[in-house]
Design a protein around this motif. Sequence first.
Motif, PDB file in Angstrom:
ATOM      1  N   ASP A  63      56.555   6.808 -37.329  1.00  7.13           N
ATOM      2  CA  ASP A  63      55.448   5.943 -37.764  1.00  7.13           C
ATOM      3  C   ASP A  63      55.105   4.872 -36.736  1.00  7.13           C
ATOM      4  O   ASP A  63      55.015   3.678 -37.049  1.00  7.13           O
ATOM      5  CB  ASP A  63      55.787   5.274 -39.100  1.00  7.13           C
ATOM      6  N   GLU A  65      52.349   4.169 -35.371  1.00  5.42           N
ATOM      7  CA  GLU A  65      51.084   3.487 -35.635  1.00  5.42           C
ATOM      8  C   GLU A  65      51.243   2.321 -36.606  1.00  5.42           C
ATOM      9  O   GLU A  65      50.354   1.468 -36.712  1.00  5.42           O
ATOM     10  CB  GLU A  65      50.052   4.481 -36.182  1.00  5.42           C
ATOM     11  N   GLN A 251      39.348   2.211 -41.725  1.00  8.09           N
ATOM     12  CA  GLN A 251      39.712   2.816 -43.001  1.00  8.09           C
ATOM     13  C   GLN A 251      39.144   2.025 -44.162  1.00  8.09           C
ATOM     14  O   GLN A 251      38.620   2.590 -45.119  1.00  8.09           O
ATOM     15  CB  GLN A 251      41.236   2.887 -43.108  1.00  8.09           C
ATOM     16  N   ILE A 283      40.346  16.529 -48.207  1.00  5.27           N
ATOM     17  CA  ILE A 283      40.541  16.322 -46.779  1.00  5.27           C
ATOM     18  C   ILE A 283      39.818  17.433 -46.031  1.00  5.27           C
ATOM     19  O   ILE A 283      40.086  18.614 -46.239  1.00  5.27           O
ATOM     20  CB  ILE A 283      42.040  16.336 -46.428  1.00  5.27           C
ATOM     21  N   GLU A 378      43.757  14.938 -31.935  1.00  2.02           N
ATOM     22  CA  GLU A 378      42.898  14.237 -32.879  1.00  2.02           C
ATOM     23  C   GLU A 378      43.756  13.482 -33.883  1.00  2.02           C
ATOM     24  O   GLU A 378      44.743  14.010 -34.390  1.00  2.02           O
ATOM     25  CB  GLU A 378      41.994  15.219 -33.639  1.00  2.02           C
ATOM     26  N   GLU A 379      43.364  12.255 -34.172  1.00  2.00           N
ATOM     27  CA  GLU A 379      44.093  11.463 -35.149  1.00  2.00           C
ATOM     28  C   GLU A 379      43.956  12.097 -36.534  1.00  2.00           C
ATOM     29  O   GLU A 379      42.875  12.446 -36.971  1.00  2.00           O
ATOM     30  CB  GLU A 379      43.541  10.034 -35.163  1.00  2.00           C
ATOM     31  N   SER A 380      45.088  12.273 -37.227  1.00  2.00           N
ATOM     32  CA  SER A 380      45.110  12.860 -38.575  1.00  2.00           C
ATOM     33  C   SER A 380      44.394  14.212 -38.604  1.00  2.00           C
ATOM     34  O   SER A 380      43.512  14.454 -39.425  1.00  2.00           O
ATOM     35  CB  SER A 380      44.474  11.900 -39.589  1.00  2.00           C
ATOM     36  N   ASP A 381      44.765  15.089 -37.686  1.00  2.00           N
ATOM     37  CA  ASP A 381      44.150  16.416 -37.595  1.00  2.00           C
ATOM     38  C   ASP A 381      44.619  17.279 -38.766  1.00  2.00           C
ATOM     39  O   ASP A 381      45.738  17.796 -38.770  1.00  2.00           O
ATOM     40  CB  ASP A 381      44.530  17.064 -36.265  1.00  2.00           C
ATOM     41  N   SER A 382      43.771  17.455 -39.766  1.00  2.25           N
ATOM     42  CA  SER A 382      44.172  18.172 -40.974  1.00  2.25           C
ATOM     43  C   SER A 382      44.352  19.672 -40.732  1.00  2.25           C
ATOM     44  O   SER A 382      44.967  20.364 -41.547  1.00  2.25           O
ATOM     45  CB  SER A 382      43.147  17.943 -42.092  1.00  2.25           C
ATOM     46  N   TYR A 385      47.985  20.462 -40.738  1.00  2.00           N
ATOM     47  CA  TYR A 385      48.693  20.447 -42.011  1.00  2.00           C
ATOM     48  C   TYR A 385      48.587  21.779 -42.747  1.00  2.00           C
ATOM     49  O   TYR A 385      49.333  22.026 -43.688  1.00  2.00           O
ATOM     50  CB  TYR A 385      48.152  19.327 -42.903  1.00  2.00           C
ATOM     51  N   ALA A 428      56.152  15.915 -39.383  1.00  2.00           N
ATOM     52  CA  ALA A 428      56.017  14.471 -39.575  1.00  2.00           C
ATOM     53  C   ALA A 428      56.790  13.709 -38.517  1.00  2.00           C
ATOM     54  O   ALA A 428      56.367  12.660 -38.049  1.00  2.00           O
ATOM     55  CB  ALA A 428      56.506  14.080 -40.967  1.00  2.00           C
ATOM     56  N   ASN A 431      54.778  13.941 -35.234  1.00  2.00           N
ATOM     57  CA  ASN A 431      53.397  13.448 -35.268  1.00  2.00           C
ATOM     58  C   ASN A 431      53.338  11.996 -34.839  1.00  2.00           C
ATOM     59  O   ASN A 431      54.051  11.189 -35.333  1.00  2.00           O
ATOM     60  CB  ASN A 431      52.849  13.593 -36.684  1.00  2.00           C
TER      61      ASN A 431
END
Length: 431
Positions: A63, A65, A251, A283, A378-382, A385, A428, A431
């Motif tokens: 984590d 960020e 956000q 998402i 890419e940030e939070s590349d879904s 997932y 996780a 990431n």
Amino acid sequence: MSTEGKLKEDEEPVHHFKSQFVGLENNPTEKTCLLCDLKFILPTNDKQFLQHLFEKHRLVIGDVEKISSLQSYIHYWRIRFMEAPLTSFCTTMVMNCTPDGEPSKNELYYLLSDCILEDKTLRYELHQTRLEWAIAQQSKERTDNKFKRGCLFCHMEISGTRSAYLNHLSEKHNVQLGKPENLVFIDKLLDKIEEKIRKLKCIYCEKDFKDRNVLKEHMRKKFHKRINPKDKTYDDFYITNYLEPGSTWRQRQNDNDETEDLTEFNSDNEDDDSWADWDEKEICVSCLLCSKTTDDFSKILEHMVHQHKFDFIESTKDFNFYEKIKIVNYIRRQIEEKKCIYCDDECEDVVDHMIANNHQKIPQTKAWNQPEFFFPIEESDSFLYHLDTSSDDEDDEKKTNDNDNDNISAVTEDNDEVAILSREMAYACLN
């Protein structure tokens, strides 16, 4: 994974570390690696720094960020790592690959995270200290009535408070920087914007123009008299970014926009309970080769096949989970840089080039099987997932018990037993 010593949700840690904090301003500063003498400019080169930790020292910081001051965090742990081995502070993980992605049994890695009481306390105090520092600065700015500055867009000089200056920009020139009560370090923000205008650069899209009049007309017509929410260099000027670790004004702006959208659809005749099932937000997944997005992963896969002649499932059917992560991040990087994913040629319309030359295929392993592609482009590349579930859906009948390459073992200092973590947890960590 052991959680012994973890703070309770309502427990505030005792303050120990404030005297060691450095770089709360997050100005680009040269910092030495935690475990060697290599130096990095942080936060400018934080991605290269994290890659170095993983590749050279097999260390992952959880984590990142959410760490309020990476410089202070690194400064503290560098000193602590000189006093005791990594295993005294880190969770030990066993993976079946080397940092460069080569298969290898029982390779040790280390996770530094807030699962450890000392790390959680450090993160908490960093957050509190930086928040107090920002609030003190904001309070000073709000009570200062001796502010004086010439307008960025006209010849008027505004005296009194910074709030009056910002209101002038908003009311007279429709320049929207945010509500005065949400801003901090306003002088630096205005200096930054003034510098861009002086260089005849749009403050939103940063496009260059030949003279001031053309720039002003562009900003007026394009509604660019505002700050680009995707520009992270403005984060320090919004008090929201100091309130909650990992939370940004982008956000919260999106949350506000969504609230406003829901309000528009609301009516006096509607029962509020009818919205109870709409709490969860879909998402969206984006195509690897273009800007197409949808909330259905299977439709994105079909889109890539029909629109770009690229079958991701077929192309990666023999890859394990970690290799798929690298492939996705490699493709993202290539498309972002307008380079063919197969031949690496740079061209303006890279997708057309790939289709024309039948280059919608995975290149040689050495091109993408690099440790840098463990980290999302890419940030939070879904898209990432969905990798696990998509491969499982395709290969339900082929599953066996031989899944060594898809598992991670976690070993804690307090427990010698090996606990198997899911691939989601593995992702996780990386990431």
